[in-house]
Design an enzyme around this catalytic site. Structure first.
Site, mmCIF file in Angstrom:
data_model
loop_
_atom_site.group_PDB
_atom_site.id
_atom_site.type_symbol
_atom_site.label_atom_id
_atom_site.label_comp_id
_atom_site.label_asym_id
_atom_site.label_seq_id
_atom_site.Cartn_x
_atom_site.Cartn_y
_atom_site.Cartn_z
ATOM 1 N N GLU A 171 75.794 23.788 47.047
ATOM 2 C CA GLU A 171 75.572 23.542 45.625
ATOM 3 C C GLU A 171 76.640 22.657 44.958
ATOM 4 O O GLU A 171 77.436 23.146 44.157
ATOM 5 C CB GLU A 171 75.500 24.877 44.867
ATOM 6 C CG GLU A 171 74.360 25.759 45.277
ATOM 7 C CD GLU A 171 74.175 26.966 44.341
ATOM 8 O OE1 GLU A 171 74.969 27.125 43.398
ATOM 9 O OE2 GLU A 171 73.223 27.728 44.546
ATOM 10 N N GLU A 361 69.382 30.330 49.842
ATOM 11 C CA GLU A 361 69.824 31.486 49.040
ATOM 12 C C GLU A 361 68.735 31.843 48.040
ATOM 13 O O GLU A 361 68.109 30.956 47.456
ATOM 14 C CB GLU A 361 71.085 31.179 48.215
ATOM 15 C CG GLU A 361 72.375 31.157 48.979
ATOM 16 C CD GLU A 361 73.583 30.923 48.063
ATOM 17 O OE1 GLU A 361 73.508 31.257 46.861
ATOM 18 O OE2 GLU A 361 74.584 30.398 48.568
HETATM 19 C C1 GAL Z 1 75.114 30.761 44.304
HETATM 20 C C2 GAL Z 1 76.317 30.678 45.202
HETATM 21 C C3 GAL Z 1 76.603 31.952 45.911
HETATM 22 C C4 GAL Z 1 76.395 33.193 45.070
HETATM 23 C C5 GAL Z 1 75.114 33.115 44.277
HETATM 24 C C6 GAL Z 1 74.891 34.261 43.304
HETATM 25 O O1 GAL Z 1 75.181 29.763 43.340
HETATM 26 O O2 GAL Z 1 76.128 29.671 46.166
HETATM 27 O O3 GAL Z 1 77.893 31.867 46.449
HETATM 28 O O4 GAL Z 1 77.495 33.489 44.317
HETATM 29 O O5 GAL Z 1 75.029 31.931 43.566
HETATM 30 O O6 GAL Z 1 75.497 34.017 42.087
#
Ligand code: GAL
Length: 451
Positions: A171, A361
């Site tokens: 990201e 994710e």
């Molecule tokens: C994403 C990040 C993760 C995790 C997730 C939940 O943006 O890549 O490391 O923190 O959000 O907030």
């Protein structure tokens, strides 16, 4: 479509079902075996930066407990595991000397994955720049391209024999915007004078990292990840629609378009883009920001509703919270909307230049409390079910989706929110490091074993 009618097999036989974690959020052992401080370790030492004064120094203690945690990944039925490498562990000075103890550690983690038949996906940069390099300007210094290039080479050389799946950046929008524009994340820089160089160097490093892995790791499967959120205008008034467009450019288009070879997003109605183009001399770099990624990792948690605002400078837009709208939301106030997950995946697929998509994710945070040794996180189960259904719909309509990684294996250090936000399928009591599988973890096992 009821959930019971969904089966892992519907996603294809070679689908990557995984969980994702990150070094700074899970490892702990922050000064052990030769590791130096990362920008998150340094940021946490600054008063008031992290909720509750929490630090990532111990985190989920993955450094010492990786064997147990990988057994959990296996026990929950997953076939893939995504984790990141700590640059400050591998190259404590950021550049120069390689820390052999770090190499040993990561090789052990990778070998353990392979032993358990878990496919490792390695993220090279999940936000934890060595503090030694931040002192030299970090992402704002163009030398970061050299530093990062050397780090990627070292990783390719030491792990390329065992690891085929590589993710260059996690990201880039998040660490540039939150860390270099808004000051909410490490390294805590603010303003366009930090944001612009960080954007440009990240866009270049991302493509360059891909080229280095391609050259050094035969048969590598190379991706990078982008945060994405459907942007919904609060009303159909023209000013809200325009505000939504500006936020969409920043949140969804800023990094994917240069990666696909299109250069930075173009839109004459958004003066910020002109400034960025002027600052970067983009035309000289358009080819250098492009890389033919084998897959694009999409990370989605919520849609964002926006309305016009004169108070917020530069983007003239403000967010309307889910609560205000009366929409369902997680305990962090993030809107729960699986239809928007479907739509944002389709939107990215429509670029046409993406070969394969992996959801790297997706997940939800709730205030889980053990009761009689159980964590009944039904809302998280519902979140996964609805989002998987939305993903399947996109896949059936032709989006080439090759995997899904739940965020995250265990509760961990949630950046500036410290340990107050829990995203895990496994609960951690941070006083004792006791792990307890939540009902959502059991649900995943049942779902995946049905496959
Ligand atoms: C994403 C990040 C993760 C995790 C997730 C939940 O943006 O890549 O490391 O923190 O959000 O907030």
């Amino acid at each position: 479509l009821s959930f019971t009618s969904i089966h892992p097999k519907h996603f294809g036989n070679h689908f990557h079902w995984g969980v994702a974690i990150a070094a700074a959020q899970n490892e702990g052992a922050y000064l052990e075996d030769g590791k130096s401080m990362s920008i998150w370790d340094a940021f946490a030492r600054r008063q008031g930066k992290i909720k509750g004064g929490d630090t990532p120094f111990v985190a989920a203690d993955f450094y010492h407990r990786y064997k147990d945690d990988l057994l959990l990944v296996k026990a929950l039925g997953f076939n893939s595991f995504r984790f990141s490498l700590s640059w400050a562990r591998i190259l404590p000075d950021g550049t120069g000397r390689v820390n052999k103890q770090a190499i040993d550690f990561y090789r052990k983690v990778i070998e353990e994955c392979l032993k358990l038949d878990l496919v490792p996906f390695v993220t090279l940069y999940h936000w934890d720049m060595p503090f030694a390099l931040e002192k030299e300007g970090g992402w704002t210094n163009s030398l970061v391209l050299k530093w990062f290039g050397r780090y990627v080479k070292v990783c390719a050389e030491y792990f390329g024999d065992l690891v085929k799946n590589w993710i260059i950046l996690n990201e880039p929008l998040s660490f540039t915007a939150l860390g270099h524009m808004l000051g909410q994340h490490a390294p805590g820089r603010r303003g366009l004078n930090n944001f612009f160089p960080a954007i440009h160097h990240a866009a270049l490093a991302q493509a360059e990292g891909g080229r280095i892995i391609r050259e050094l790791v035969p048969g590598a499967y190379i991706g990078t990840t982008f945060s994405c959120s459907e942007i919904i205008p609060f009303t159909q008034r023209e000013e809200d629609i325009k505000a939504a467009n500006r936020v969409d450019i920043l949140m969804n288009r800023l990094f994917i378009e240069p990666a696909l070879g299109m250069g930075y997003p173009k839109d004459d109605s958004f003066p910020l883009l002109k400034k960025l183009e002027f600052f970067t001399h983009e035309w000289r770099y358009i080819d250098k920001m492009r890389f033919n990624f084998d897959f694009i990792g999409l990370q989605n948690y919520f849609p964002v509703t926006v309305k016009h605002s004169n108070i917020i400078p530069v983007i003239n837009a403000t967010q309307v919270k889910a609560k205000t709208k009366g929409a369902p939301h997680t305990d962090l106030g993030w809107e729960i909307n699986s239809e928007s997950f479907y739509r944002i995946i389709k939107k990215f697929w429509l670029y046409g230049g993406i070969k394969e998509i992996i959801i790297t994710e997706n997940g939800a945070s709730f205030k889980d409390k053990p009761e009689n040794g159980m964590i009944k996180d039904d809302k998280r189960i519902a979140y996964f079910q609805t989002h998987l259904r939305a993903l399947l719909k996109a896949k059936k309509e032709g989006v080439n989706v090759k995997g899904y990684f739940a965020w995250t294996l265990t509760d961990n250090f949630e950046w500036n929110l410290g340990y107050s936000a829990r995203f895990g399928l496994v609960h951690i009591d941070f006083k004792t490091q006791l792990r307890t599988i939540k009902h959502s973890g059991h649900w995943w096992r049942e779902f995946l074993q049905g496959g």
